[in-house]
Every structure is written in C-alpha cells, then in structure tokens.
Design a protein around this motif. Structure first.
Motif, PDB file in Angstrom:
ATOM      1  N   GLY A  11       0.852  -1.175   0.000  1.00 48.74           N
ATOM      2  CA  GLY A  11       0.000   0.000   0.000  1.00 48.74           C
ATOM      3  C   GLY A  11       0.890   1.228   0.000  1.00 48.74           C
ATOM      4  O   GLY A  11       2.079   1.143   0.325  1.00 48.74           O
ATOM      5  N   ILE A  12       0.331   2.358  -0.379  1.00 48.53           N
ATOM      6  CA  ILE A  12       1.106   3.596  -0.395  1.00 48.53           C
ATOM      7  C   ILE A  12       0.226   4.759   0.039  1.00 48.53           C
ATOM      8  O   ILE A  12      -0.969   4.795  -0.269  1.00 48.53           O
ATOM      9  CB  ILE A  12       1.727   3.858  -1.788  1.00 48.53           C
ATOM     10  CG1 ILE A  12       2.737   5.014  -1.724  1.00 48.53           C
ATOM     11  CG2 ILE A  12       0.661   4.067  -2.850  1.00 48.53           C
ATOM     12  CD1 ILE A  12       3.687   5.064  -2.906  1.00 48.53           C
ATOM     13  N   GLY A  13       0.821   5.665   0.792  1.00 51.27           N
ATOM     14  CA  GLY A  13       0.054   6.804   1.260  1.00 51.27           C
ATOM     15  C   GLY A  13       0.923   7.974   1.671  1.00 51.27           C
ATOM     16  O   GLY A  13       2.151   7.898   1.650  1.00 51.27           O
ATOM     17  N   ALA A  78       3.286  -6.642   7.655  1.00 51.20           N
ATOM     18  CA  ALA A  78       3.763  -5.613   6.718  1.00 51.20           C
ATOM     19  C   ALA A  78       4.839  -4.756   7.363  1.00 51.20           C
ATOM     20  O   ALA A  78       4.756  -4.405   8.538  1.00 51.20           O
ATOM     21  CB  ALA A  78       2.605  -4.728   6.263  1.00 51.20           C
ATOM     22  N   MET A  79       5.836  -4.416   6.575  1.00 50.69           N
ATOM     23  CA  MET A  79       6.900  -3.522   7.012  1.00 50.69           C
ATOM     24  C   MET A  79       6.543  -2.099   6.581  1.00 50.69           C
ATOM     25  O   MET A  79       6.023  -1.896   5.483  1.00 50.69           O
ATOM     26  CB  MET A  79       8.229  -3.915   6.362  1.00 50.69           C
ATOM     27  CG  MET A  79       8.641  -5.351   6.599  1.00 50.69           C
ATOM     28  SD  MET A  79       9.027  -5.692   8.319  1.00 50.69           S
ATOM     29  CE  MET A  79      10.646  -5.014   8.440  1.00 50.69           C
ATOM     30  N   LEU A  80       6.836  -1.137   7.445  1.00 49.35           N
ATOM     31  CA  LEU A  80       6.629   0.264   7.103  1.00 49.35           C
ATOM     32  C   LEU A  80       7.908   0.807   6.472  1.00 49.35           C
ATOM     33  O   LEU A  80       8.980   0.770   7.083  1.00 49.35           O
ATOM     34  CB  LEU A  80       6.262   1.081   8.344  1.00 49.35           C
ATOM     35  CG  LEU A  80       6.074   2.580   8.115  1.00 49.35           C
ATOM     36  CD1 LEU A  80       4.995   2.854   7.077  1.00 49.35           C
ATOM     37  CD2 LEU A  80       5.755   3.279   9.429  1.00 49.35           C
ATOM     38  N   VAL A  81       7.793   1.281   5.238  1.00 51.47           N
ATOM     39  CA  VAL A  81       8.926   1.836   4.507  1.00 51.47           C
ATOM     40  C   VAL A  81       8.684   3.332   4.333  1.00 51.47           C
ATOM     41  O   VAL A  81       7.795   3.745   3.586  1.00 51.47           O
ATOM     42  CB  VAL A  81       9.106   1.158   3.127  1.00 51.47           C
ATOM     43  CG1 VAL A  81      10.281   1.786   2.375  1.00 51.47           C
ATOM     44  CG2 VAL A  81       9.303  -0.340   3.292  1.00 51.47           C
ATOM     45  N   PRO A  98      10.544  -5.084   0.703  1.00 53.86           N
ATOM     46  CA  PRO A  98       9.884  -6.210   1.367  1.00 53.86           C
ATOM     47  C   PRO A  98       8.682  -6.669   0.531  1.00 53.86           C
ATOM     48  O   PRO A  98       8.040  -5.857  -0.142  1.00 53.86           O
ATOM     49  CB  PRO A  98       9.404  -5.615   2.688  1.00 53.86           C
ATOM     50  CG  PRO A  98      10.202  -4.364   2.880  1.00 53.86           C
ATOM     51  CD  PRO A  98      10.506  -3.867   1.504  1.00 53.86           C
ATOM     52  N   LYS A  99       8.375  -7.952   0.570  1.00 49.70           N
ATOM     53  CA  LYS A  99       7.224  -8.454  -0.198  1.00 49.70           C
ATOM     54  C   LYS A  99       5.919  -7.869   0.320  1.00 49.70           C
ATOM     55  O   LYS A  99       5.009  -7.607  -0.441  1.00 49.70           O
ATOM     56  CB  LYS A  99       7.166  -9.979  -0.138  1.00 49.70           C
ATOM     57  CG  LYS A  99       8.172 -10.639  -1.048  1.00 49.70           C
ATOM     58  CD  LYS A  99       7.912 -12.121  -1.130  1.00 49.70           C
ATOM     59  CE  LYS A  99       8.869 -12.755  -2.116  1.00 49.70           C
ATOM     60  NZ  LYS A  99       8.610 -14.179  -2.284  1.00 49.70           N
ATOM     61  N   ARG A 100       5.826  -7.683   1.623  1.00 53.28           N
ATOM     62  CA  ARG A 100       4.618  -7.139   2.241  1.00 53.28           C
ATOM     63  C   ARG A 100       5.003  -5.844   2.944  1.00 53.28           C
ATOM     64  O   ARG A 100       5.655  -5.862   3.974  1.00 53.28           O
ATOM     65  CB  ARG A 100       4.037  -8.144   3.235  1.00 53.28           C
ATOM     66  CG  ARG A 100       3.553  -9.423   2.569  1.00 53.28           C
ATOM     67  CD  ARG A 100       3.248 -10.532   3.562  1.00 53.28           C
ATOM     68  NE  ARG A 100       4.374 -10.916   4.398  1.00 53.28           N
ATOM     69  CZ  ARG A 100       5.421 -11.659   3.988  1.00 53.28           C
ATOM     70  NH1 ARG A 100       5.478 -12.075   2.756  1.00 53.28           N
ATOM     71  NH2 ARG A 100       6.387 -11.969   4.821  1.00 53.28           N
ATOM     72  N   CYS A 101       4.580  -4.718   2.348  1.00 53.26           N
ATOM     73  CA  CYS A 101       4.970  -3.456   2.971  1.00 53.26           C
ATOM     74  C   CYS A 101       3.977  -2.345   2.683  1.00 53.26           C
ATOM     75  O   CYS A 101       3.097  -2.468   1.833  1.00 53.26           O
ATOM     76  CB  CYS A 101       6.368  -3.047   2.520  1.00 53.26           C
ATOM     77  SG  CYS A 101       6.504  -2.546   0.812  1.00 53.26           S
TER      78      CYS A 101
END
Length: 153
Positions: A11-13, A78-81, A98-101
């Motif tokens: 996801g992105i925000g 999920a990792m926070l990037v 990361p695959k889940r981020c």
C-alpha cells in the motif's frame, strides 16, 4: 494452492499531504503500478480531475487522523517503509523491497513526522539534492518495486 504470504502486497500513502492534486496523481500511479490499497494520514483525499482512472473507487482507500492510529492498524506482517531524505535512509538503487509493505511519504514542505521516521522499519531516499514532488517520489518507488520484484499474477 496459492500462498498469499509469498505473493506479497503493498500500500502507499501520504502523511499530511499538501495538495489534493498530488494525491490524485499518486493514486493514479498506484492503480497502474499494482498497489493493493492507498491511504492518507491527517489531511483527507477529495476526488481530483487528475485521477482520471478513479483509483480511489477501484482500490481500498483508508484515512487515519493520526500517525499512531495508522501505525496501530498496519496490515499484519507488513513492514513500514518511509520515503524520506534522512541520514539513516538507504539509497533506492540498493534497497530490497519487502514483499509485504506499506510505503509512507511525507508532505513536500515538512516531510514525514519525527515519530513516523522513528517507527519506520526501513527508510529509503533518492539520489537527489532537493526533495521531489510527492507524487513523483511515490511513483518512482512503485516503479522500482515493480522492476525489482517479479510477482506472478
């Protein structure tokens, strides 16, 4: 059988986005580059003419009043990037996504909050003297992810 944890998602925000137009452009890129969801922290998103694909209606959109609310509701695993010009950030060219981020961008004028920087599992930056437009920065991050990760659809 498909193992969802191996497939990955992102996801992105934006935290405290400055202009609605930038959100519209970012959401359009998110839809085109495979985002699973979009979100805002602080300022809300209102439909924009630049979001010609109506991404806000095609994928889940979440809004959080505070960073703490957002962080407490990160998807499991999920990792926070954080995308931020910070001395602790690694260059995008060498970053392994990361695959889940969840990617978090800050407002163009103030960047990410201090708490968001501290809580990020990873920080990434571009080789750039000055900050980039937030929708451009987000689009570059998503394109880089797509180029580096070979998810089968």
């Amino acid at each position: 059988m498909i193992n969802n944890l191996e497939q990955g998602f992102f996801g992105i925000g934006i935290q405290n986005g400055k202009t609605p137009e930038n959100l519209g452009v970012l959401w359009r890129s998110a839809q085109n580059l495979g985002a699973s969801f979009i979100f805002t922290i602080g300022n809300r998103y209102a439909k924009q003419a630049c979001d010609t694909h109506k991404a806000f209606g095609a994928m889940p959109y979440f809004h959080y009043e505070t960073f703490e609310d957002f962080f407490n509701n990160l998807p499991k695993g999920a990792m926070l990037v954080g995308v931020e010009l910070d001395e602790k950030a690694v260059q995008l060219e060498t970053f392994k996504h990361p695959k889940r981020c969840v990617y978090l961008l800050g407002a163009e004028d103030h960047g990410m909050s201090k708490l968001a920087i501290e809580k990020s599992h990873h920080l990434v930056k571009f080789k750039s003297e000055l900050s980039l437009n937030v929708s451009v920065a987000g689009s570059i991050i998503m394109y880089d992810r797509q180029a580096k990760l070979n998810f089968k659809k």
